[in-house]
Design a protein around this motif. Structure first.
Motif: not given
Length: 464
Positions: A333-334, A340-341, A369, A371, A375, A377, A380
């Motif tokens: 998780r961001d 995230i994925y 992606v 990161v 963490r 992001v 992309r």
């Protein structure tokens, strides 16, 4: 007497006292061998291992002192560079010393166990109780097989100082360099290997027939060798000339393969485990938690293992960093708590870049992606800047010494090359890359690209 005179008189009879005497003779001889031959051998081996442990600690201490001395020659990038080397040294110490200490501890325990066995055996020899003799179970075969010795290979430290022009330090296979661009100050340019410029057109150096169809994964070993695997239970070791160098048989077909910085093969399988092959023996390294299965792998330069894993219903993916058996980081998780994925039946490939970024090829989301360490992001990439005819189909992903991000695109028969910030640089599409699938980088900075349908591995030079 009943056997002699009764219904059993057709068979031979031996006095029990003779059986006991024979058994005691066997125990006495065995005890003598353990006490006079095997235990002294173990003690000698323990002494040698203890000496090796002391020498290793001393050499590692000297290496640390040498890296410390070089700090005064480095300026603007000194903290970044030497923090990496300190972390490498810590990892080297943990790996080597842990192995030696474990070996020494095992020898000590076996010596203690054998000493206790000798004491018990001597009591049996003096015992008048027949059951103590007849129930004796030999451990001689176990003790004769002395544990295999630990081979410690320490990296060498090399330095070069060209005053006012260049500073270079090398520890094992890792190197860093500072070059001066102006007299006023050192530039902030430093790299971990020599290649520095993308070729206008990539060159195919070799085409290796592996006979693995379909070909799924490629993992380089050093310069001219690689492990390859498909959808069977055999992982094959080949060289650049196509010669076989050996095989490893798995219980299940591998989901992915990679190689540690020491050249050891690591593979994941559908049985919830990540395994490592050491000296021809397969050991379970990681077992994923309930509800999760391991998929793609990456061995980092500092010795960690990144494992992408998914829930059994394919609804969620995450990337987990392991240090040995210990979980050090989970990325799913961001900073806003969002996944995230993307979930789905396709795979999530993973690699770590030189700056610590975690780069993933999210096939379900059709994007790359990236990161950062916190963490967050960073970017992309969806393939749009490459202007290919077909939709972007990212799969295997690697990074190189210049922090380029390189990803296969099966739909468009090419490789996408990005800089570390996700900026599209170019595509490699001129080397006959039909359905590129496996991808790895060797120590000379060449790409090894596995082709899904033909089973070939193309070795490609793409940098000067």
């Amino acid at each position: 007497m009943k056997c002699m005179l009764g219904l059993h008189k057709s068979h031979d009879a031996v006095e029990l006292s003779k059986i006991i005497e024979s058994k005691k003779q066997e125990i006495e001889e065995e005890t003598q061998e353990i006490e006079s031959i095997i235990i002294p051998s173990y003690k000698e081996k323990s002494k040698t291992t203890d000496e090796k442990l002391s020498i290793t600690i001393g050499k590692l201490h000297e290496l640390e002192k040498e890296t410390g001395k070089n700090r005064k020659f480095w300026h603007q990038e000194v903290d970044t560079i030497f923090n990496k080397f300190d972390s490498m040294m810590k990892s080297i110490k943990e790996n080597h010393l842990a192995g030696l200490k474990s070996h020494h501890s095992r020898l000590s325990k076996l010596i203690q166990e054998m000493t206790e066995t000798v004491k018990k055996n001597k009591k049996i020899l003096l015992s008048k109780t027949m059951s103590a003799v007849t129930s004796y179970k030999s451990k001689l075969h176990k003790y004769r097989n002395m544990p295999t010795d630990i081979d410690v290979k320490l990296p060498s430290l090399k330095t070069n100082t060209a005053q006012g022009r260049e500073l270079r330090i090398e520890l094992g296979e890792h190197q860093a360099m500072l070059t001066q661009g102006a007299l006023s100050s050192l530039t902030d340019k430093f790299s971990y290997s020599l290649p520095s410029k993308l070729l206008d057109k990539a060159k195919m150096i070799a085409s290796i027939p592996t006979r693995v169809k379909p070909l799924g994964h490629v993992a380089c070993v050093g310069v001219d060798e690689a492990w390859v695997s498909g959808i069977d239970k055999t992982i094959r070791h080949v060289d650049i000339h196509g010669s076989g160098r050996g095989t490893v048989t798995c219980q299940y077909w591998p989901s992915d393969i990679t190689v540690t910085r020491h050249g050891e093969l690591v593979y994941s399988d559908v049985n919830k485990t990540v395994n490592i092959v050491r000296q021809g023996r397969t050991e379970t390294l990681i077992t994923t938690p309930p509800g999760w299965k391991p998929d793609k792998l990456c061995c980092t330069k500092l010795g960690d293992i990144l494992v992408s894993m998914f829930t059994t219903d394919f609804s969620q993916y995450k990337i987990v960093r392991y240090q040995g058996h210990t979980v050090r980081q989970e990325i799913d998780r961001d900073e806003h708590g969002q996944l995230i994925y993307k979930g789905g039946a396709l795979t999530l490939y993973v690699v770590e870049n030189n700056n610590g970024d975690i780069c993933a090829s999210d096939n379900n989301a059709k994007s790359v992606v990236v990161v950062d360490k916190s963490r967050r992001v960073r970017l992309r990439y969806d393939g749009t800047p490459a202007r290919r005819k077909k939709s972007f189909n990212p799969a295997h992903i690697v990074t190189d010494s210049m922090s380029h991000i390189i990803v296969t695109d099966k739909n468009n028969a090419c490789l996408h090359i990005l800089d570390q910030n996700g900026q599209f640089l170019r595509c490699v599409d001129n080397c006959g890359l039909d359905k590129p699938n496996g991808l790895s980088v060797d120590r000379e900075g060449r790409l090894w690209v596995g082709l899904l349908n033909t089973g070939e591995v193309k070795v490609i030079q793409y940098m000067t």
